[in-house]
Design a protein around this motif. Sequence first.
Motif, PDB file in Angstrom:
ATOM      1  N   THR A  43       0.821  -1.220   0.000  1.00  0.00           N
ATOM      2  CA  THR A  43       0.000   0.000   0.000  1.00  0.00           C
ATOM      3  C   THR A  43       0.850   1.263   0.000  1.00  0.00           C
ATOM      4  O   THR A  43       0.518   2.242  -0.657  1.00  0.00           O
ATOM      5  CB  THR A  43      -0.928   0.014   1.219  1.00  0.00           C
ATOM      6  OG1 THR A  43      -0.133  -0.205   2.404  1.00  0.00           O
ATOM      7  CG2 THR A  43      -1.982  -1.078   1.116  1.00  0.00           C
ATOM      8  N   SER A  44       1.964   1.229   0.728  1.00  0.00           N
ATOM      9  CA  SER A  44       2.814   2.424   0.794  1.00  0.00           C
ATOM     10  C   SER A  44       3.598   2.636  -0.489  1.00  0.00           C
ATOM     11  O   SER A  44       4.173   3.710  -0.695  1.00  0.00           O
ATOM     12  CB  SER A  44       3.768   2.330   1.982  1.00  0.00           C
ATOM     13  OG  SER A  44       4.698   1.286   1.787  1.00  0.00           O
ATOM     14  N   LEU A  80       2.102   2.132  -3.477  1.00  0.00           N
ATOM     15  CA  LEU A  80       1.112   2.382  -4.516  1.00  0.00           C
ATOM     16  C   LEU A  80       0.379   3.700  -4.343  1.00  0.00           C
ATOM     17  O   LEU A  80      -0.201   4.220  -5.295  1.00  0.00           O
ATOM     18  CB  LEU A  80       0.077   1.232  -4.544  1.00  0.00           C
ATOM     19  CG  LEU A  80       0.605  -0.135  -5.001  1.00  0.00           C
ATOM     20  CD1 LEU A  80      -0.475  -1.185  -4.815  1.00  0.00           C
ATOM     21  CD2 LEU A  80       1.059  -0.082  -6.450  1.00  0.00           C
ATOM     22  N   ASP A  81       0.387   4.244  -3.124  1.00  0.00           N
ATOM     23  CA  ASP A  81      -0.377   5.454  -2.841  1.00  0.00           C
ATOM     24  C   ASP A  81       0.516   6.697  -2.862  1.00  0.00           C
ATOM     25  O   ASP A  81       1.726   6.612  -2.656  1.00  0.00           O
ATOM     26  CB  ASP A  81      -1.046   5.355  -1.465  1.00  0.00           C
ATOM     27  CG  ASP A  81      -2.075   4.245  -1.410  1.00  0.00           C
ATOM     28  OD1 ASP A  81      -2.602   3.889  -2.480  1.00  0.00           O
ATOM     29  OD2 ASP A  81      -2.329   3.740  -0.303  1.00  0.00           O
ATOM     30  N   TYR A  82      -0.121   7.853  -3.093  1.00  0.00           N
ATOM     31  CA  TYR A  82       0.603   9.107  -2.925  1.00  0.00           C
ATOM     32  C   TYR A  82       0.977   9.272  -1.458  1.00  0.00           C
ATOM     33  O   TYR A  82       0.196   8.912  -0.568  1.00  0.00           O
ATOM     34  CB  TYR A  82      -0.258  10.298  -3.362  1.00  0.00           C
ATOM     35  CG  TYR A  82      -0.347  10.480  -4.844  1.00  0.00           C
ATOM     36  CD1 TYR A  82       0.679  11.096  -5.556  1.00  0.00           C
ATOM     37  CD2 TYR A  82      -1.478  10.054  -5.548  1.00  0.00           C
ATOM     38  CE1 TYR A  82       0.597  11.271  -6.922  1.00  0.00           C
ATOM     39  CE2 TYR A  82      -1.571  10.219  -6.928  1.00  0.00           C
ATOM     40  CZ  TYR A  82      -0.527  10.834  -7.605  1.00  0.00           C
ATOM     41  OH  TYR A  82      -0.607  10.996  -8.962  1.00  0.00           O
ATOM     42  N   PRO A  83       2.174   9.831  -1.177  1.00  0.00           N
ATOM     43  CA  PRO A  83       2.532  10.038   0.235  1.00  0.00           C
ATOM     44  C   PRO A  83       1.668  11.123   0.856  1.00  0.00           C
ATOM     45  O   PRO A  83       1.229  12.059   0.173  1.00  0.00           O
ATOM     46  CB  PRO A  83       4.003  10.468   0.157  1.00  0.00           C
ATOM     47  CG  PRO A  83       4.166  11.037  -1.215  1.00  0.00           C
ATOM     48  CD  PRO A  83       3.233  10.273  -2.096  1.00  0.00           C
ATOM     49  N   SER A  84       1.413  10.986   2.129  1.00  0.00           N
ATOM     50  CA  SER A  84       0.622  11.976   2.860  1.00  0.00           C
ATOM     51  C   SER A  84       1.488  12.636   3.917  1.00  0.00           C
ATOM     52  O   SER A  84       2.567  12.139   4.273  1.00  0.00           O
ATOM     53  CB  SER A  84      -0.574  11.295   3.534  1.00  0.00           C
ATOM     54  OG  SER A  84      -0.119  10.381   4.527  1.00  0.00           O
ATOM     55  N   SER A 110       2.197  10.284   6.710  1.00  0.00           N
ATOM     56  CA  SER A 110       3.168   9.224   6.452  1.00  0.00           C
ATOM     57  C   SER A 110       4.604   9.707   6.596  1.00  0.00           C
ATOM     58  O   SER A 110       5.512   8.907   6.817  1.00  0.00           O
ATOM     59  CB  SER A 110       2.945   8.644   5.048  1.00  0.00           C
ATOM     60  OG  SER A 110       3.246   9.609   4.047  1.00  0.00           O
ATOM     61  N   ARG A 168       8.282   8.258  -0.832  1.00  0.00           N
ATOM     62  CA  ARG A 168       8.077   7.534   0.422  1.00  0.00           C
ATOM     63  C   ARG A 168       9.262   6.629   0.774  1.00  0.00           C
ATOM     64  O   ARG A 168       9.720   6.624   1.933  1.00  0.00           O
ATOM     65  CB  ARG A 168       6.778   6.723   0.328  1.00  0.00           C
ATOM     66  CG  ARG A 168       6.471   5.854   1.559  1.00  0.00           C
ATOM     67  CD  ARG A 168       6.229   6.692   2.808  1.00  0.00           C
ATOM     68  NE  ARG A 168       6.032   5.828   3.971  1.00  0.00           N
ATOM     69  CZ  ARG A 168       4.865   5.291   4.322  1.00  0.00           C
ATOM     70  NH1 ARG A 168       3.777   5.528   3.586  1.00  0.00           N
ATOM     71  NH2 ARG A 168       4.774   4.543   5.393  1.00  0.00           N
TER      72      ARG A 168
END
Length: 474
Positions: free
Chosen positions: A142-143, A145-149, A152, A349
């Motif tokens: 998941t980390s 594949l997703d945009y960093p927030s 995070s 990330r």
Amino acid sequence: MNVEKNIVTDTISDLFALQSGGPKYRALSAALRQGIDEGKLPKGTRLPPVRELAWRLGMTPGTVARAYTALTDEAVLVAEVGRGTFVSGRPDTKPSLYFSTAKSITEDGHEMVSLFTARLPDLGQVALIQKGFEQISQTPATSLLDYPSAASYAPARQAVVDWLAHVPLGALHHEDVVLSHGAQSGLSLVMQAVLRGRRPVVMVEELAYPGYRRAAELLRADIVSVPMDQHGIVPGALAELAQRHEGQLLCTSPELHNPTSIVTSPERRREIADVSLKCGFDILEDDSTFLGASRAESYRALLPDTGWFVSSISKTLTPALRIGFAVAPQARRTDLRRTAENGFFGLSRPLADLTRYLLTLPDTEAIVGAVRQRNAAYVRETVNVLGGFDLGWNEHSPFAWLRLPEGWRAAAFCLAAEARGVQVRPAEDFASRHAYAPHAIRIGMNAQVPMPDFQAALQRLRELLDNPPERMQA
């Protein structure tokens, strides 16, 4: 002058006339490049002597020497002591951004030693980095594949806060920190967060890290150089220039000035902070080159509303990862975060996770301590060999500043040093385009070079210093 010389000089003059604006040394460099690219100045062509070409083009010999030096550093030209400057036999070689890492041999058999910038030895950090990459490779899908927030990044930002605990930065929260691609990226982020208007003004020391000017120029800012003395920026001159030009930001390195190794005293820092408050400009402190413990309050501590701080791990662990951090005043943290998010969404990330990993490992601090000790050994050797000259140095500095004795100019010395297998950096690289540059060079502590080779390179520099030309060269 023979016919061949006439042809070469005429060719360069015609190409120079085609260039558009800008500093003359850059226009001349561009003309020479064009002539080489178009085959008008083929491999092996001997260029006119500096003074002869300067007279023909109506410029100073120093300007021609600066153009020759720039192209020699990039291996486009080659200087041969006693023979002249020639178009290189390696015109297709692409130089690195700052210095050549490829080995080369001079005509007298010396292997080229680059002291153009500092380079770190591997004292265990490579193994830590490799292990860190192995661990990060097991990151949940998941980390990856997703945009960093923002959330995070919190662990990495907190790791930076803990890493900077020895620096007197005032009240510091992880939300004040933005991770950047090295200190240079951090400088740009701060400038974007601070500067306003169509032609903002950035103030820098009269000799300063060139990255300040490059970042300011990208933002179409005007650059004003501020006079210095042996203690750093002169407060009175700063106040006068800030008011006259309506300066918005001062960029400075008070812990260790690059390139001179000057340390700004606590008293002088408070004077400069007072000028900032009276004149209404922000201060950006760059702490990316100092290897020791902080000796005074940072400008962020002295100026809680207008003091910014930038640093990195490039001089303590590795420059390869491009990990840096910018720290905003708490009231301006949102401005800095939005600048980063709107510019590049933030550090990747995996790189942020690697930052957290490296900065929290117990072994990392010990490795940094070993790097500092190794650097200090190279500084001490530099003082042993060159301490009889006007040398500025600090054991916590990755470079030394050498003011050349009478009889040498910086451009000529750099050419002569390279001909003997040693690359050093001239003072002109740290001065603004139209400012006077002292006859000085910066020597980088290249700890990747074995100590005997480093000593030999310093001895070759000393031989040049002990035997200046009979007349001043340009």
